[in-house]
Design an enzyme around this catalytic site. Structure first.
Site, PDB file in Angstrom:
ATOM      1  N   PHE A 152       0.809  -1.231   0.000  1.00 45.66           N
ATOM      2  CA  PHE A 152       0.000   0.000   0.000  1.00 45.66           C
ATOM      3  C   PHE A 152       0.839   1.277   0.000  1.00 45.66           C
ATOM      4  O   PHE A 152       0.345   2.335  -0.368  1.00 45.66           O
ATOM      5  CB  PHE A 152      -0.954   0.016   1.213  1.00 45.66           C
ATOM      6  CG  PHE A 152      -0.304   0.443   2.519  1.00 45.66           C
ATOM      7  CD1 PHE A 152      -0.103   1.792   2.805  1.00 45.66           C
ATOM      8  CD2 PHE A 152       0.122  -0.500   3.441  1.00 45.66           C
ATOM      9  CE1 PHE A 152       0.522   2.186   3.990  1.00 45.66           C
ATOM     10  CE2 PHE A 152       0.741  -0.116   4.628  1.00 45.66           C
ATOM     11  CZ  PHE A 152       0.938   1.235   4.899  1.00 45.66           C
ATOM     12  N   LYS A 176      -1.144  -7.115  -9.565  1.00 40.46           N
ATOM     13  CA  LYS A 176      -2.157  -7.246  -8.501  1.00 40.46           C
ATOM     14  C   LYS A 176      -1.750  -6.222  -7.441  1.00 40.46           C
ATOM     15  O   LYS A 176      -0.874  -6.466  -6.624  1.00 40.46           O
ATOM     16  CB  LYS A 176      -2.127  -8.673  -7.928  1.00 40.46           C
ATOM     17  CG  LYS A 176      -3.375  -9.118  -7.186  1.00 40.46           C
ATOM     18  CD  LYS A 176      -3.826  -8.239  -6.046  1.00 40.46           C
ATOM     19  CE  LYS A 176      -3.011  -8.424  -4.775  1.00 40.46           C
ATOM     20  NZ  LYS A 176      -3.372  -7.422  -3.723  1.00 40.46           N
ATOM     21  N   GLU A 179      -4.896  -3.907  -2.168  1.00 40.87           N
ATOM     22  CA  GLU A 179      -6.344  -3.650  -2.126  1.00 40.87           C
ATOM     23  C   GLU A 179      -6.663  -2.402  -1.311  1.00 40.87           C
ATOM     24  O   GLU A 179      -7.806  -1.935  -1.298  1.00 40.87           O
ATOM     25  CB  GLU A 179      -7.096  -4.869  -1.575  1.00 40.87           C
ATOM     26  CG  GLU A 179      -6.756  -5.267  -0.140  1.00 40.87           C
ATOM     27  CD  GLU A 179      -5.498  -6.132  -0.017  1.00 40.87           C
ATOM     28  OE1 GLU A 179      -4.562  -5.988  -0.844  1.00 40.87           O
ATOM     29  OE2 GLU A 179      -5.449  -6.927   0.928  1.00 40.87           O
ATOM     30  N   SER A 229       5.092  -7.034   3.508  1.00 41.11           N
ATOM     31  CA  SER A 229       5.642  -7.359   4.827  1.00 41.11           C
ATOM     32  C   SER A 229       6.436  -8.673   4.767  1.00 41.11           C
ATOM     33  O   SER A 229       6.204  -9.503   3.875  1.00 41.11           O
ATOM     34  CB  SER A 229       4.490  -7.484   5.821  1.00 41.11           C
ATOM     35  OG  SER A 229       3.592  -8.460   5.353  1.00 41.11           O
ATOM     36  N   CYS A 284       9.589   1.672   3.650  1.00 33.53           N
ATOM     37  CA  CYS A 284      10.454   0.543   4.024  1.00 33.53           C
ATOM     38  C   CYS A 284      11.874   1.038   4.275  1.00 33.53           C
ATOM     39  O   CYS A 284      12.701   0.307   4.793  1.00 33.53           O
ATOM     40  CB  CYS A 284      10.437  -0.516   2.947  1.00 33.53           C
ATOM     41  SG  CYS A 284      11.184   0.050   1.434  1.00 33.53           S
ATOM     42  N   GLU A 385       9.026  -4.256  13.356  1.00 34.11           N
ATOM     43  CA  GLU A 385       8.753  -3.167  12.402  1.00 34.11           C
ATOM     44  C   GLU A 385       7.466  -2.472  12.850  1.00 34.11           C
ATOM     45  O   GLU A 385       6.398  -3.094  12.887  1.00 34.11           O
ATOM     46  CB  GLU A 385       8.578  -3.725  10.984  1.00 34.11           C
ATOM     47  CG  GLU A 385       8.252  -2.627   9.984  1.00 34.11           C
ATOM     48  CD  GLU A 385       8.089  -3.115   8.552  1.00 34.11           C
ATOM     49  OE1 GLU A 385       7.488  -4.182   8.340  1.00 34.11           O
ATOM     50  OE2 GLU A 385       8.563  -2.404   7.644  1.00 34.11           O
TER      51      GLU A 385
END
Ligand code: NAD
Length: 492
Positions: A152, A176, A179, A229, A284, A385
């Site tokens: 995301f 893909k 979402e 992740s 990240c 994290e």
């Protein structure tokens, strides 16, 4: 109020409504207002996209590379033309500031530019006379149908880490997207449609786990690129490779930054604030732990606390806002829980960003900049994290101890140091157990013409995203050894 629209898939050059019974809602994280819904496309729709791509592949791989890059040049121009509009979509669905959204699009466009060098980048190698009269050639050929699954936090840039290289080298590509932020992809695909790729060469299938699993299990998908992740990266890598596919899977991070006592403290604190709190810490490559060495502790802590307390938090399209909300209400709850956990483990909450809201946006998912001082290096917070605007402070007696603390963790996405000593900088560069290293840099993000080199639990695979690594990942080498004795051919 009107119903939010359902986002479409793009298959075979057509926009299609998914038959999925299940759709998720995308909310603006600053206002909690519904923007759109995303279908969880079922396996049958993934299969239809893969079959379409497999059909398109025959013609696309025969298209000369110089012709294959022409729609990419057009796509680059369209991205430039619509940069402002795409940046606004990113801010609305992802929460980051307009400047951050525009910045990520700039980084994405760079990848399109680099991939336009495919006529040179995908060249092979050869040797004449490996034995007398025998020549050997290495040719790069595309794989076929390839897919990327993206997170995301960079809805515009991360699909572009993969797509341009896959297409320029002659593959058919399926995206893909996350979402949580699929509106950006929909806009990117409207521009790809205008750029004029042949039907089936580049496709969009919205969805979640069910959709990902269908891609991982499909026998005609040859390669999977993933960013997300670490637990999901590991899962995707294992399942894709068990099914005989190539995979490059980038995972999570916990990035340490060392502050030496000889560093320019004001500059270091300013850059660190951008690194730790930029994109609300949802990068990240965000600095997550600052390790101050010796006398750096007090001045740096004071300056950082000041930076955190004075950062302007709000809706990313508003003037002067430096930090937006986090992505979802669940994410806010998780981050606030982790701040509490740090406290329980003995840290002091020097600046507390919990339970606050940006003025006029009380329903948004806000976590303000937070500083945890004296974080226990052996505790859970030092390892986990957080993926929010939380900077942990730890302290070391000397550079060796600091490097040991840097290397004592599972991840390896980024490690940075602030110092004015060339010798210390070299020692750090040499010893740091991370794939992206910054010296007096807060976010060591490789340009598109270098690989994005995560290590350890931050990356599963061999070839990273971007540049030569991308070209190598999306091509297979064929070696041809040939002999053409003169006496075998007709005499002319
Ligand atoms: P995520 O792992 O939840 O989701 C990433 C993608 O995987 C999405 O497309 C999602 O639909 C899919 N997915 C989620 N759960 C799945 C499952 N169980 N099975 C199959 N597919 C699944 O990640 P996120 O929350 O979207 O992104 C944030 C994470 O991404 C952070 O950990 C961050 O560090 C990481 N990240 C890493 C890099 C890097 O370069 N290493 C870059 C950006 C983000």
């Amino acid at each position: 109020m009107s119903q939010p629209v359902q986002l479409l898939n793009y298959v075979g050059g057509q926009w299609q409504r998914s038959s999925a019974g299940h759709a998720l809602q995308i909310n603006n994280p600053a206002t909690a207002q519904a923007l759109a819904t995303v279908p969880i496309s079922p396996a049958a729709e993934v299969d239809a996209a893969v079959q379409t791509a497999a059909k398109a592949f025959g013609e696309w791989r025969m298209t000369p590379v110089g012709d294959r890059i022409q729609p990419l040049f057009r796509f680059k121009n369209l991205l430039e033309e619509h940069l402002d509009e795409i940046a606004r979509i990113i801010t609305d669905e992802c929460g980051k500031t307009y400047a951050e959204s525009a910045g990520e699009m700039r980084r994405g466009i760079e990848n399109v530019e680099v991939a336009c060098g495919a006529p040179i980048l995908m060249q092979g190698r050869n040797n004449e006379d490996i034995a007398r009269g025998i020549d050997e050639h290495m040719i790069r050929q595309p794989l076929g149908v390839v897919a990327a699954i993206t997170p995301f936090n960079f809805p515009g840039m991360i699909p572009l880490w993969f797509m341009p290289y896959a297409l320029a080298t002659g593959n058919c590509f399926i995206l893909k997207p996350s979402e949580k932020v699929s509106m950006t992809s929909q806009r990117l695909f409207e521009l790809l449609d205008q750029a004029g790729f042949p039907p089936g060469v580049v496709q969009l299938v919205n969805g979640g786990k069910e959709t990902v699993d269908a891609l991982l299990d499909h026998p005609q998908v040859r390669a999977i690129s993933f960013v997300g992740s670490t637990p999901v990266a590991k899962y995707v890598y294992s399942r894709a490779t068990a099914n005989g596919k190539r995979a490059q899977c980038q995972g999570g991070a916990k990035n340490p930054v060392v502050i030496m006592p000889d560093a320019d403290m004001a500059t270091a604190a300013r850059i660190m604030a951008d690194s730790a709190f930029g994109c609300a810490g949802q990068r990240c490559l965000a600095a997550s732990v600052a390790i101050t060495v010796g006398e750096a502790r007090h001045p740096f802590t004071e300056l950082m606390a000041d930076q955190a307390a004075n950062r302007k938090v709000g809706y990313g399209l508003d003037e002067g806002v430096q930090m937006g909300p986090v992505i979802t209400a669940e994410s806010k709850q998780r981050i606030e829980g982790l701040i509490g956990k740090g406290e329980q483990e003995g840290a002091t909450v020097l600046v507390d960003g919990r339970h606050r809201a940006a003025g006029g946006f009380e329903d948004g998912y806000w976590v303000f900049p937070t500083i945890l001082d004296g974080v226990n290096p052996g505790g859970e917070i030092a390892r986990t994290e957080i993926f929010g605007p939380v900077l942990s402070l730890m302290h070391a007696g000397g550079v060796e101890e600091a490097i040991e603390m840097v290397n004592n963790r599972a991840y390896g996405n980024m490690a940075c140091i602030f110092t004015t000593s060339g010798a210390v900088a070299r020692q750090f560069r040499y010893a740091a157990d991370a794939g992206n290293v910054g010296i007096n840099i807060g976010v060591a993000a490789p340009m598109a013409y270098f690989p994005f080199s995560g290590w350890n639990e931050s990356f599963f695979g061999d070839l990273h995203a971007q540049a030569h690594h991308g070209v190598e990942f999306y091509t297979q080498t064929k070696v041809v050894i040939e002999r053409w004795p003169r006496e075998w051919s007709r005499q002319f």
